[in-house]
Write a protein that holds these residues in place. Structure first.
Motif, PDB file in Angstrom:
ATOM      1  N   SER A  25       0.794  -1.187  -0.057  1.00 24.90           N
ATOM      2  CA  SER A  25       0.157  -0.090   0.022  1.00 24.90           C
ATOM      3  C   SER A  25       0.630   1.233   0.014  1.00 24.90           C
ATOM      4  O   SER A  25       0.498   2.300  -0.581  1.00 24.90           O
ATOM      5  N   HIS A  26       2.219   1.249   0.502  1.00 24.74           N
ATOM      6  CA  HIS A  26       2.826   2.371   0.527  1.00 24.74           C
ATOM      7  C   HIS A  26       3.629   2.624  -0.499  1.00 24.74           C
ATOM      8  O   HIS A  26       4.282   3.580  -0.606  1.00 24.74           O
ATOM      9  N   GLN A  27       3.921   1.731  -1.476  1.00 25.95           N
ATOM     10  CA  GLN A  27       4.586   1.935  -2.812  1.00 25.95           C
ATOM     11  C   GLN A  27       3.950   2.966  -3.595  1.00 25.95           C
ATOM     12  O   GLN A  27       2.633   2.969  -3.869  1.00 25.95           O
ATOM     13  N   LYS A  28       4.697   3.781  -4.515  1.00 28.16           N
ATOM     14  CA  LYS A  28       4.129   4.730  -5.419  1.00 28.16           C
ATOM     15  C   LYS A  28       3.570   3.907  -6.535  1.00 28.16           C
ATOM     16  O   LYS A  28       4.241   2.954  -7.079  1.00 28.16           O
ATOM     17  N   GLN A  29       2.221   4.231  -6.835  1.00 26.71           N
ATOM     18  CA  GLN A  29       1.465   3.536  -7.958  1.00 26.71           C
ATOM     19  C   GLN A  29       1.771   4.367  -9.038  1.00 26.71           C
ATOM     20  O   GLN A  29       1.907   5.479  -9.315  1.00 26.71           O
ATOM     21  N   SER A  30       2.162   3.343 -10.158  1.00 23.17           N
ATOM     22  CA  SER A  30       2.526   3.692 -11.564  1.00 23.17           C
ATOM     23  C   SER A  30       2.006   2.753 -12.499  1.00 23.17           C
ATOM     24  O   SER A  30       1.952   1.699 -12.228  1.00 23.17           O
ATOM     25  N   ALA A  31       2.053   3.043 -13.821  1.00 20.84           N
ATOM     26  CA  ALA A  31       2.162   2.153 -14.896  1.00 20.84           C
ATOM     27  C   ALA A  31       3.151   1.366 -14.770  1.00 20.84           C
ATOM     28  O   ALA A  31       4.548   1.495 -14.792  1.00 20.84           O
ATOM     29  N   MET A  32       2.836  -0.104 -14.776  1.00 20.68           N
ATOM     30  CA  MET A  32       4.112  -1.193 -14.502  1.00 20.68           C
ATOM     31  C   MET A  32       4.495  -1.444 -15.965  1.00 20.68           C
ATOM     32  O   MET A  32       3.772  -1.351 -17.216  1.00 20.68           O
ATOM     33  N   HIS A  33       5.717  -2.092 -16.378  1.00 20.46           N
ATOM     34  CA  HIS A  33       6.266  -2.492 -17.599  1.00 20.46           C
ATOM     35  C   HIS A  33       6.269  -3.931 -17.406  1.00 20.46           C
ATOM     36  O   HIS A  33       6.649  -4.505 -16.307  1.00 20.46           O
ATOM     37  N   LEU A  34       6.029  -4.658 -18.620  1.00 21.60           N
ATOM     38  CA  LEU A  34       6.390  -6.191 -18.716  1.00 21.60           C
ATOM     39  C   LEU A  34       7.949  -6.047 -19.139  1.00 21.60           C
ATOM     40  O   LEU A  34       8.250  -5.414 -19.949  1.00 21.60           O
ATOM     41  N   LEU A 104      18.411  -6.349 -13.788  1.00 18.68           N
ATOM     42  CA  LEU A 104      18.226  -6.260 -12.375  1.00 18.68           C
ATOM     43  C   LEU A 104      18.297  -4.812 -11.730  1.00 18.68           C
ATOM     44  O   LEU A 104      18.088  -4.448 -10.690  1.00 18.68           O
ATOM     45  N   GLN A 105      18.740  -3.897 -12.810  1.00 20.59           N
ATOM     46  CA  GLN A 105      18.854  -2.491 -12.395  1.00 20.59           C
ATOM     47  C   GLN A 105      17.600  -1.770 -12.660  1.00 20.59           C
ATOM     48  O   GLN A 105      17.533  -0.556 -12.435  1.00 20.59           O
ATOM     49  N   GLN A 106      16.511  -2.224 -13.414  1.00 18.82           N
ATOM     50  CA  GLN A 106      15.302  -1.703 -13.538  1.00 18.82           C
ATOM     51  C   GLN A 106      14.804  -1.448 -12.229  1.00 18.82           C
ATOM     52  O   GLN A 106      14.861  -2.124 -11.124  1.00 18.82           O
ATOM     53  N   PRO A 107      13.705  -0.416 -12.105  1.00 26.32           N
ATOM     54  CA  PRO A 107      13.037   0.058 -10.841  1.00 26.32           C
ATOM     55  C   PRO A 107      12.166  -1.008 -10.390  1.00 26.32           C
ATOM     56  O   PRO A 107      11.690  -1.883 -11.355  1.00 26.32           O
ATOM     57  N   PRO A 108      12.029  -1.411  -9.116  1.00 27.63           N
ATOM     58  CA  PRO A 108      11.370  -2.485  -8.583  1.00 27.63           C
ATOM     59  C   PRO A 108       9.665  -2.502  -8.910  1.00 27.63           C
ATOM     60  O   PRO A 108       9.467  -1.156  -9.100  1.00 27.63           O
ATOM     61  N   GLY A 109       8.975  -3.412  -8.809  1.00 26.07           N
ATOM     62  CA  GLY A 109       7.539  -3.290  -9.168  1.00 26.07           C
ATOM     63  C   GLY A 109       7.030  -3.669 -10.601  1.00 26.07           C
ATOM     64  O   GLY A 109       5.949  -3.366 -10.639  1.00 26.07           O
ATOM     65  N   ASN A 110       7.917  -4.195 -11.438  1.00 26.36           N
ATOM     66  CA  ASN A 110       7.436  -4.478 -12.679  1.00 26.36           C
ATOM     67  C   ASN A 110       7.053  -5.970 -12.660  1.00 26.36           C
ATOM     68  O   ASN A 110       7.336  -6.519 -11.837  1.00 26.36           O
ATOM     69  N   ILE A 111       6.762  -6.404 -13.853  1.00 30.94           N
ATOM     70  CA  ILE A 111       6.360  -7.849 -13.981  1.00 30.94           C
ATOM     71  C   ILE A 111       7.542  -8.516 -14.828  1.00 30.94           C
ATOM     72  O   ILE A 111       7.494  -8.074 -16.266  1.00 30.94           O
ATOM     73  N   VAL A 112       8.316  -9.608 -14.430  1.00 32.19           N
ATOM     74  CA  VAL A 112       9.028 -10.176 -15.231  1.00 32.19           C
ATOM     75  C   VAL A 112       8.530 -11.313 -15.778  1.00 32.19           C
ATOM     76  O   VAL A 112       8.237 -12.316 -15.019  1.00 32.19           O
ATOM     77  N   VAL A 113       8.347 -11.738 -16.930  1.00 34.18           N
ATOM     78  CA  VAL A 113       7.886 -12.926 -17.543  1.00 34.18           C
ATOM     79  C   VAL A 113       9.123 -13.670 -18.000  1.00 34.18           C
ATOM     80  O   VAL A 113      10.080 -13.163 -18.707  1.00 34.18           O
ATOM     81  N   ILE A 114       9.185 -15.099 -17.564  1.00 31.87           N
ATOM     82  CA  ILE A 114      10.308 -16.105 -17.758  1.00 31.87           C
ATOM     83  C   ILE A 114       9.742 -17.296 -18.479  1.00 31.87           C
ATOM     84  O   ILE A 114       8.872 -18.111 -17.677  1.00 31.87           O
ATOM     85  N   ALA A 115      10.274 -17.338 -19.614  1.00 31.59           N
ATOM     86  CA  ALA A 115       9.882 -18.802 -20.416  1.00 31.59           C
ATOM     87  C   ALA A 115      11.177 -18.758 -21.450  1.00 31.59           C
ATOM     88  O   ALA A 115      11.247 -18.279 -22.208  1.00 31.59           O
TER      89      ALA A 115
END
Length: 463
Positions: A25-34, A104-115
């Motif tokens: 709840s305390h993280q800043k909200q923003s559009a996430m990246h895939l 790994l240097q990307q800002p936290p809170g995005n979605i990493v898709v691994i396949a």
């Protein structure tokens, strides 16, 4: 030399401004990246067949150079041509040798898709979670006992960092599997699940697949490492992930499964699919076996691909049998097959996909009570009630019971189900409401498959 960076801007478009929570709840909200991390399997692109509210339209791709990323980008470009639904992804691609560190240097809170290459998956998952990223991973997330231990640690760290870690279980959304589960929840139709025995299990899930497949008239190209069990994983820990997940999800809905006490693998075996160099070349485009496959080449120069496995296990006192077979190529006019049995005290719920079904999955209700008028009326009334949720369902009577007739509008193709998983995952991120049973049941699933592999290897070594 500075690592190479390339950008491909496929189509630029205005993105939605809807905001998603990143899990706290305390993280800043923003559009996430895939973030596509080393997309080596075509499943990596399938979650991008549609756009998602709150997800930036630019996909950040971090990967080594090679044919896999080219195929991935070609898939994204192909999706961008579709109009139903309209898709407009752009890609920002980094292909330097330090691609993982850059990701790994990307800002936290995005979605990493691994396949992709499953040997690397445990490391990718651990490091992505440690960097504060949500992770959506293709199956399998663990291919042996060591990667299972790593997965346990990843889930613990994900909980500590309040990020979500989830695997892509598309088969829950396949309509026959969904309806098999719905019918198993009806005690006046199904009864109760029989315990069965190792010799006569009450739950059976078998699938048959083929290495050589035609897509749009052309042979589907697979990565060279796809047939190496140390990179792809053996069949007993790969496709069986879906099958074990369905056992848990169908037989014990919304129940927590504790792998230390609820699961015991009773027996397991593995075997290889033989493949000639020409056959290998046909599906990979490679004209020779790479050095890492030499360990699996027999004296007569035949590659032994350990893609097959079967095991019997007990889960919460219920006996189940799982098996997966990979043949090289299906005979003309045939295809992949799936068989699923749930045996209840009143009826068996069976999915068949053989020649009689023209290699299309069909769900049956089979019961010795099918000639009883009271039971028949009960089954008919229950199916009629389900039409409110699944419009168009009907029954076709046969000598053993009924075929459940499912309209084409409900029968989505496998590729279309990846979007369903992504939508569910986004809800878990947005609302931080992943059910309490999901994580322990993912661990139970991978414990089952990796323990079966260990037992199968031990059994083979003694023979």
């Amino acid at each position: 030399m500075k690592p190479a960076t390339m950008k491909q801007n496929i189509i630029f478009a205005t993105i939605t401004t809807a905001l998603l929570s990143c899990g706290t709840s305390h993280q800043k909200q923003s559009a996430m990246h895939l973030i596509a991390l080393d997309p080596g399997h075509f499943h990596a692109s399938l979650v991008q067949q549609q756009m998602y509210p709150g997800i930036d339209s630019t996909i950040r791709v971090f990967t080594p150079e090679g044919p896999e990323v080219k195929q991935y980008l070609a898939s994204i470009e192909r999706f961008n041509q579709q109009t139903d639904p309209p898709v407009h992804w752009a890609t920002d691609v980094y292909t330097g040798h330090d691609y993982l560190e850059k990701m790994l240097q990307q800002p936290p809170g995005n979605i990493v898709v691994i396949a992709g290459n499953n040997r690397l998956k445990a490391t990718y998952i651990r490091r992505s979670v440690h960097a504060g990223q949500h992770v959506l991973a293709d199956k399998p997330m663990a291919i042996d006992a060591a990667s299972f231990d790593s997965l346990q640690a990843a889930f613990q760290e994900a909980a500590d960092k309040k990020v979500q870690l989830y695997d892509i279980m598309t088969e829950r959304y396949e309509i026959r599997n969904t309806l098999q589960r719905e019918l198993a929840l009806l005690p006046d139709v199904f009864g109760t699940l029989e315990p069965g025995s190792q010799q006569d299990p009450s739950v059976v899930k078998n699938s048959v697949h083929h290495f050589k497949k035609l897509v749009a008239g052309k042979t589907m190209v697979r990565p060279a490492w796809y047939v190496d069990e140390t990179q792809q994983g053996e069949g007993i820990v790969d496709v069986t992930t879906h099958l074990v997940d369905l056992v848990q999800w169908t037989c014990f809905p919304e129940q927590t499964i504790h792998y230390r006490t609820d699961i015991h693998v009773d027996s397991a075996r593995r075997w290889a699919t033989p493949m000639t160099l020409q056959q290998y070349s046909d599906i990979t485009g490679q004209n020779s076996f790479p050095e890492y496959l030499h360990k699996n080449i027999s004296k007569d120069s035949i590659l032994q691909v350990y893609a097959n496995g079967a095991f019997d296990y007990t889960i919460k006192g219920i006996h189940a049998n799982i098996s997966v077979t990979w043949n090289y190529q299906a005979p003309e006019g045939t295809g992949d097959t799936h068989y699923s049995l749930l045996r209840g005290s009143l009826a068996s719920l069976i999915i068949r996909q053989g020649a009689e079904q023209q290699y299309k999955p069909v769900l049956y209700i089979e019961s010795t009570h099918c000639h009883d008028s009271t039971y028949t009326k009960m089954v008919e009334s229950r199916i009629a009630a389900l039409t409110h949720k699944y419009p168009g369902l009907s029954l076709k009577k046969n000598d053993k019971g009924w075929e459940v007739v499912i309209p084409e509008t409900l029968a989505k193709k496998h590729e279309a189900l990846f979007g369903k998983v992504m939508q569910q995952f986004l809800e878990y991120i947005r609302n931080n409401n992943m059910p309490a049973w999901e994580v322990p049941n993912m661990l139970a699933k991978y414990y089952t498959t990796t323990q079966a592999l260990t037992l199968a290897q031990q059994t083979a070594s003694r023979q």
